[in-house]
Design a protein around this motif. Structure first.
Motif, PDB file in Angstrom:
ATOM      1  N   UNK A   1     -17.452  -8.635  -1.975  1.00 27.71           N
ATOM      2  CA  UNK A   1     -17.683  -8.203  -0.609  1.00 27.71           C
ATOM      3  C   UNK A   1     -16.370  -7.692  -0.008  1.00 27.71           C
ATOM      4  N   UNK A   2     -16.499  -6.627   0.788  1.00 31.69           N
ATOM      5  CA  UNK A   2     -15.318  -6.019   1.413  1.00 31.69           C
ATOM      6  C   UNK A   2     -14.889  -6.879   2.582  1.00 31.69           C
ATOM      7  N   UNK A   3     -13.646  -7.336   2.515  1.00 34.21           N
ATOM      8  CA  UNK A   3     -13.100  -8.152   3.581  1.00 34.21           C
ATOM      9  C   UNK A   3     -12.027  -7.434   4.396  1.00 34.21           C
ATOM     10  N   UNK A   4     -11.434  -6.424   3.797  1.00 35.24           N
ATOM     11  CA  UNK A   4     -10.336  -5.759   4.502  1.00 35.24           C
ATOM     12  C   UNK A   4     -10.199  -4.327   3.983  1.00 35.24           C
ATOM     13  N   UNK A   5      -9.903  -3.412   4.904  1.00 34.85           N
ATOM     14  CA  UNK A   5      -9.658  -2.010   4.568  1.00 34.85           C
ATOM     15  C   UNK A   5      -8.260  -1.656   5.056  1.00 34.85           C
ATOM     16  N   UNK A   6      -7.446  -1.159   4.169  1.00 32.56           N
ATOM     17  CA  UNK A   6      -6.092  -0.794   4.559  1.00 32.56           C
ATOM     18  C   UNK A   6      -5.810   0.620   4.039  1.00 32.56           C
ATOM     19  N   UNK A   7      -5.690   1.569   4.959  1.00 35.24           N
ATOM     20  CA  UNK A   7      -5.448   2.972   4.612  1.00 35.24           C
ATOM     21  C   UNK A   7      -4.040   3.426   4.976  1.00 35.24           C
ATOM     22  N   UNK A   8      -3.335   2.623   5.767  1.00 34.66           N
ATOM     23  CA  UNK A   8      -1.971   2.998   6.147  1.00 34.66           C
ATOM     24  C   UNK A   8      -0.976   2.378   5.169  1.00 34.66           C
ATOM     25  N   UNK A   9       0.097   3.094   4.856  1.00 31.12           N
ATOM     26  CA  UNK A   9       1.095   2.530   3.937  1.00 31.12           C
ATOM     27  C   UNK A   9       1.817   1.328   4.566  1.00 31.12           C
ATOM     28  N   UNK A  10       2.207   0.380   3.703  1.00 29.14           N
ATOM     29  CA  UNK A  10       2.932  -0.799   4.198  1.00 29.14           C
ATOM     30  C   UNK A  10       2.559  -2.043   3.427  1.00 29.14           C
TER      31      UNK A  10
ATOM     32  N   UNK B   1       0.865  -1.192   0.000  1.00 31.05           N
ATOM     33  CA  UNK B   1       0.000   0.000   0.000  1.00 31.05           C
ATOM     34  C   UNK B   1       0.892   1.230   0.000  1.00 31.05           C
ATOM     35  N   UNK B   2       0.767   2.049  -1.028  1.00 24.63           N
ATOM     36  CA  UNK B   2       1.522   3.300  -1.126  1.00 24.63           C
ATOM     37  C   UNK B   2       0.914   4.346  -0.177  1.00 24.63           C
ATOM     38  N   UNK B   3       1.736   5.274   0.234  1.00 20.57           N
ATOM     39  CA  UNK B   3       1.247   6.312   1.158  1.00 20.57           C
ATOM     40  C   UNK B   3       0.223   7.232   0.524  1.00 20.57           C
ATOM     41  N   UNK B   4       0.126   7.212  -0.791  1.00 20.60           N
ATOM     42  CA  UNK B   4      -0.866   8.049  -1.483  1.00 20.60           C
ATOM     43  C   UNK B   4      -2.140   7.290  -1.812  1.00 20.60           C
ATOM     44  N   UNK B   5      -2.259   6.049  -1.322  1.00 17.84           N
ATOM     45  CA  UNK B   5      -3.380   5.194  -1.691  1.00 17.84           C
ATOM     46  C   UNK B   5      -4.175   4.740  -0.473  1.00 17.84           C
ATOM     47  N   UNK B   6      -5.375   4.298  -0.794  1.00 15.57           N
ATOM     48  CA  UNK B   6      -6.216   3.563   0.148  1.00 15.57           C
ATOM     49  C   UNK B   6      -6.681   2.300  -0.564  1.00 15.57           C
ATOM     50  N   UNK B   7      -6.724   1.179   0.187  1.00 17.27           N
ATOM     51  CA  UNK B   7      -6.932  -0.126  -0.453  1.00 17.27           C
ATOM     52  C   UNK B   7      -8.102  -0.841   0.198  1.00 17.27           C
ATOM     53  N   UNK B   8      -8.911  -1.512  -0.674  1.00 16.98           N
ATOM     54  CA  UNK B   8      -9.953  -2.438  -0.228  1.00 16.98           C
ATOM     55  C   UNK B   8      -9.594  -3.838  -0.721  1.00 16.98           C
ATOM     56  N   UNK B   9      -9.774  -4.787   0.148  1.00 20.65           N
ATOM     57  CA  UNK B   9      -9.602  -6.194  -0.227  1.00 20.65           C
ATOM     58  C   UNK B   9     -10.994  -6.810  -0.348  1.00 20.65           C
ATOM     59  N   UNK B  10     -11.337  -7.262  -1.555  1.00 20.00           N
ATOM     60  CA  UNK B  10     -12.672  -7.774  -1.845  1.00 20.00           C
ATOM     61  C   UNK B  10     -12.607  -9.282  -2.076  1.00 20.00           C
ATOM     62  N   UNK B  11     -13.678  -9.922  -1.617  1.00 17.97           N
ATOM     63  CA  UNK B  11     -13.833 -11.350  -1.870  1.00 17.97           C
ATOM     64  C   UNK B  11     -15.225 -11.589  -2.417  1.00 17.97           C
ATOM     65  N   UNK B  12     -15.234 -11.936  -3.710  1.00 20.01           N
ATOM     66  CA  UNK B  12     -16.489 -12.118  -4.434  1.00 20.01           C
ATOM     67  C   UNK B  12     -17.378 -10.862  -4.320  1.00 20.01           C
TER      68      UNK B  12
END
Length: 313
Positions: free
Chosen positions: A38-47, A25-36
């Motif tokens: 559906x949202x399974x994970x939200x990651x807003x911090x870089x790493x 995850x880049x510091x300029x991004x926000x990420x969603x992890x989807x499964x079929x």
């Protein structure tokens, strides 16, 4: 050898699966992890993040403040003068789950389309409640803040936040420009005529005051001059009277000499009078001999030829 040949591909598969389960995850991004879907994970911090390979997918969104320019919009202010307005908005994603559910797979592009509709409605509502002069003025901060606040409330359901809204253009439609310019020119000409009229009125007042001052000063100066002249004449007459009272004969003599000086200036003029006139009394001489052919007055001859009339040129 056969075991080694089987282990190496297995290791490669395991490594590939392990690598596909990781994402950055880049510091300029926000990420969603989807499964079929559906949202399974939200990651807003870089790493570094992890997901289930082949089952879960990573959807990336820009976490920075975004901006877009609206299309020109025609609005009608409170005084029914149509205006063409466009705005520049700055916004950002604050709720990834809500944003995903609201705009679907189209992401930022769909969000900007819906945000433009919200902004257009807010612009029409705010600018329609004020006269056009306020919209066209330089100080439109309060109007832009009202548009921002309305757009922020409406867009919160999309999972986004409107940071700022600025009106970039507020012009009249092309068909109204000529009439508006003519009206503005007429107003300016009327104001100029009023200023000229007020200036002429002030100039007339100043001129009248100056003329009155001149008349007052001139009249006062003439009055003072007449008083001084009268006092001088009285003083002169007093001197003449005193001189006449002391020696009347000498006074008469000096007055006669003054008259001679003024009358006999040698200019191109002549004086004709009778020989016995009293004007030349002090110029006569008792010792003047009679002219040839004349008889002495004591012998009874006429006295008209005794003296010749003086002629001065």
């Amino acid at each position: 050898m056969m075991k080694a040949a089987m282990i190496l591909p297995a290791i490669g598969v395991v490594a590939a699966v392990a690598l596909s389960s990781m994402f950055i995850v880049d510091e300029r991004e926000k990420v969603l992890v989807l499964q079929f879907g559906q949202v399974k994970q939200i990651k807003e911090d870089p790493g570094l993040g992890f997901k289930i390979p082949l089952i879960q997918e990573v959807v990336r969104y820009d976490g920075r403040i975004l901006g877009f320019l609206t299309q020109p919009l025609e609005v009608t202010p409170l005084d029914d003068r149509r205006l063409v307005v466009d705005a520049f908005a700055r916004w950002r994603i604050v709720d990834l789950v809500n944003f995903r559910e609201s705009v679907g797979t189209e992401g930022v592009r769909a969000a900007q389309v819906r945000l433009e509709r919200i902004l257009n409605a807010a612009i029409r509502e705010v600018l329609g409640s004020v006269p056009s002069n306020r919209v066209l003025s330089e100080d439109r901060t309060s109007l832009m803040n009202q548009i921002r606040d309305r757009a922020r409330r409406e867009s919160s359901a999309l999972g986004i936040e409107v940071v700022d809204v600025r009106l970039t253009r507020t012009d009249l439609p092309e068909q109204n420009l000529a009439a508006t310019f003519a009206r503005m020119r007429a107003e300016r000409e009327r104001e100029a005529a009023d200023e000229i009229a007020r200036g002429n009125e002030a100039a007339q007042r100043v001129r009248a005051t100056a003329d009155r001052t001149v008349v007052e000063l001139t009249s006062g100066a003439r009055r003072d001059a007449e008083v001084i002249r009268g006092e001088a004449d009285a003083q002169r007459n007093g001197i003449y009277a005193e001189a006449f009272g002391r020696d009347p004969e000498f006074f008469a003599f000096t007055r006669s000499m003054t008259s001679y000086e003024r009358a006999l200036r040698g200019e191109n003029s002549s004086i004709v009078m009778q020989p016995d006139s009293q004007f030349f009394e002090y110029l006569r001489s008792d010792s003047v001999a009679p002219a040839p052919g004349q008889v002495d007055p004591g012998q009874g001859a006429p006295q008209a030829a005794t003296q010749t009339a003086p002629v001065a040129e």
